[in-house]
Enzyme design. Sequence first.
Site, PDB file in Angstrom:
ATOM      1  N   TYR B  36     -40.890  33.878  32.635  1.00  0.00           N
ATOM      2  CA  TYR B  36     -39.959  34.335  31.609  1.00  0.00           C
ATOM      3  C   TYR B  36     -38.579  33.773  31.949  1.00  0.00           C
ATOM      4  O   TYR B  36     -38.476  32.651  32.433  1.00  0.00           O
ATOM      5  CB  TYR B  36     -40.025  35.879  31.572  1.00  0.00           C
ATOM      6  CG  TYR B  36     -39.594  36.459  30.255  1.00  0.00           C
ATOM      7  CD1 TYR B  36     -40.178  36.045  29.063  1.00  0.00           C
ATOM      8  CD2 TYR B  36     -38.594  37.421  30.199  1.00  0.00           C
ATOM      9  CE1 TYR B  36     -39.760  36.574  27.855  1.00  0.00           C
ATOM     10  CE2 TYR B  36     -38.187  37.969  28.995  1.00  0.00           C
ATOM     11  CZ  TYR B  36     -38.765  37.534  27.813  1.00  0.00           C
ATOM     12  OH  TYR B  36     -38.350  38.063  26.618  1.00  0.00           O
ATOM     13  N   LYS B  91     -65.652  36.507  15.637  1.00  0.00           N
ATOM     14  CA  LYS B  91     -65.527  35.049  15.677  1.00  0.00           C
ATOM     15  C   LYS B  91     -64.639  34.623  16.823  1.00  0.00           C
ATOM     16  O   LYS B  91     -64.886  33.624  17.493  1.00  0.00           O
ATOM     17  CB  LYS B  91     -64.914  34.526  14.370  1.00  0.00           C
ATOM     18  CG  LYS B  91     -65.820  34.670  13.206  1.00  0.00           C
ATOM     19  CD  LYS B  91     -65.744  33.495  12.256  1.00  0.00           C
ATOM     20  CE  LYS B  91     -66.744  32.450  12.575  1.00  0.00           C
ATOM     21  NZ  LYS B  91     -67.516  31.972  11.419  1.00  0.00           N
TER      22      LYS B  91
END
Lengths: 380, 380
Positions: B36, B91
Amino acid sequence: MNFSERSLELHKQKRGKLEIHSTFPLETREDLSVAYTPGVAQPCLEIAKDKNLAWDLTIKGHSVAVVTDGSAVLGLGNIGPEAGLPVMEGKAILFKHFANIDAYPICLDVHDVDGIVAAVKAIAPGFGGINLEDIAAPVCFEVERRLVEELDIPVMHDDQHGTGVVVTAGLMNALKVVGKKIDEVRVVISGAGAGGMGVTHLLFEAGVKQLTMVDSRGIIALGREGMNRYKDELAAKINPEGKTGSLANALKDADVFIGVSQPGVLISEMVKSMAKDPIIFALANPVPEIMPEIARVAGAAVVATGRSDFPNQVNNALAFPGIFKGALDGRIRKITSAMRLAAAVALAGMVQHPTSEEIMPSVLDKSVADVVAEAIKRAA
Amino acid sequence: MNFSERSLELHKQKRGKLEIHSTFPLETREDLSVAYTPGVAQPCLEIAKDKNLAWDLTIKGHSVAVVTDGSAVLGLGNIGPEAGLPVMEGKAILFKHFANIDAYPICLDVHDVDGIVAAVKAIAPGFGGINLEDIAAPVCFEVERRLVEELDIPVMHDDQHGTGVVVTAGLMNALKVVGKKIDEVRVVISGAGAGGMGVTHLLFEAGVKQLTMVDSRGIIALGREGMNRYKDELAAKINPEGKTGSLANALKDADVFIGVSQPGVLISEMVKSMAKDPIIFALANPVPEIMPEIARVAGAAVVATGRSDFPNQVNNALAFPGIFKGALDGRIRKITSAMRLAAAVALAGMVQHPTSEEIMPSVLDKSVADVVAEAIKRAA
């Protein structure tokens, strides 16, 4: 290697910071029949009957979209949605690490209010909350206002409100260190963008009475050049006498500098001109308004930045995971300023004995998010 | 418990099927400085200079959005975006399991062509590909056409083209089992939605000459009621003589039935009326057009379904992971019908000696995606 080089290297090696994992086994035909067809039809049918069940049967109940258009990324400016991805991925992994929230970066190729609002509303069904991020002012204000009004899930622009929460918490503790009272200090905010607005609004809620906001052209005042609707509203409230001047003018005898602006805007001479024991929050990222050692040499009693590599890290990572955790767990539809103030108080309270080197709980402390989440839920 | 009950139970227990994981460590301040701020600014700046680097430095290069509006979920119909989530999550985990692609479900609250196109274009910067899913015909056709044209990443409507690939592969092998030639057989397709259209177009590419398409009103023919632009185009091509009639009429003496329609439309008598050694693909999900044992008793030589719990699973899971893997790895901008045909041939070739009980590779076979991906890249 420094942090920049190591970061670039690791991003290359890992191809970003995120991975999707399955919580279902997928090794046998039976597994597939449960995770996918034909079994999957059953949760679909249940949700079709009552769409609230999506909160319990899908990722929705523990997911947040981290949405940007890349127009104001860190302190780097309008670098575009693709270039904003590393920051959004960073937020996503912090959400997971600190709050067990599954967040996903959504980088938008639309940049006007209507376009951003339409895109976020379109994708909202699959998410439990929307964390707006690094969208430039003033577009961000109207985007947030409309989404909060029009969506039935919590929406928060973190640059405004996450920043508001951590700065308010940090200031509460910094004032304890120097022995000053929140309703007596003079606070100067550098930056009239998202961060500045969020900080100013929450500091008011927290009891600050004397506030001056400065942007790149100086003190904001009605009728000045470079104003907008949001600056006008704020100027009418905090600067009714129409004071003008530079940041240097504003800081003379002030108690607190809060920078959510640009690297280098604060220089030693200005710190020296402030009241006794000045408090400096230099939160521009990645390069702060003044480097901490320079501020200390110039007399600052407490110095904070947004960075992990200096003491007193006033970083939104202390707020947003817990705020959304509280909002999702409590099924809170709107995150109010009262909730944010409660979060700031709880956050400040985590440091038992604040010192000039420790006004904030550690960003590594994984109990912070729970404390913040509880505060949000209690205030709801 | 049956699959439906087990699926519902596990969805409740796990709260859906997806989790986000970090590929970066987050335990120390140094870790945060790399993942970060301040380190993250470096990959951002690199991408700002050249946005193609997002493919190498972020999730973009290995991510696919699984996009639905919930208007045609499985065979369940228009159950809405929230109710479509379990299928889209399914999926997504198949993408990960079979192709190491990190896919995320995007469930849209817009249902017209312009709305869906605008939303998908808006979110495209963060994704390497778009898998359109369970969007009702005819909206799906125009949505796909426009997105393929307007986006610079691969877009595929899996209900059309994934189905086209697996059916074509399965039919090639089924014809070997019964000793018939693809350019001599009469094929009847039940269903003029996304699946029917995708199958028809790819079977033409594969050499089928005699094709009849039937929808809920019978054989599609110009001037008939209940036609649309896409059915008209197809009818002009496959039914120039304007033949009309029911599914029963169409099936008389046909060699192949391919159902991408509704449970129960195929009955024993129709199977019995077909030519010798009929081939039955009953792909409606979760309940097929005819149950396999009934079709076999009526004389079918080869029976396939889309389900994991019967032999000959003709399921898109054999195609979409590899197709997108090939497209992403090869940086392929448009997935063409030549690539899809190559994928079908490769898929069929994975079964060395097709039998009536084995015309497809196993959906559990993790080498399938690589074979399909290679075929896509070679054809590009």
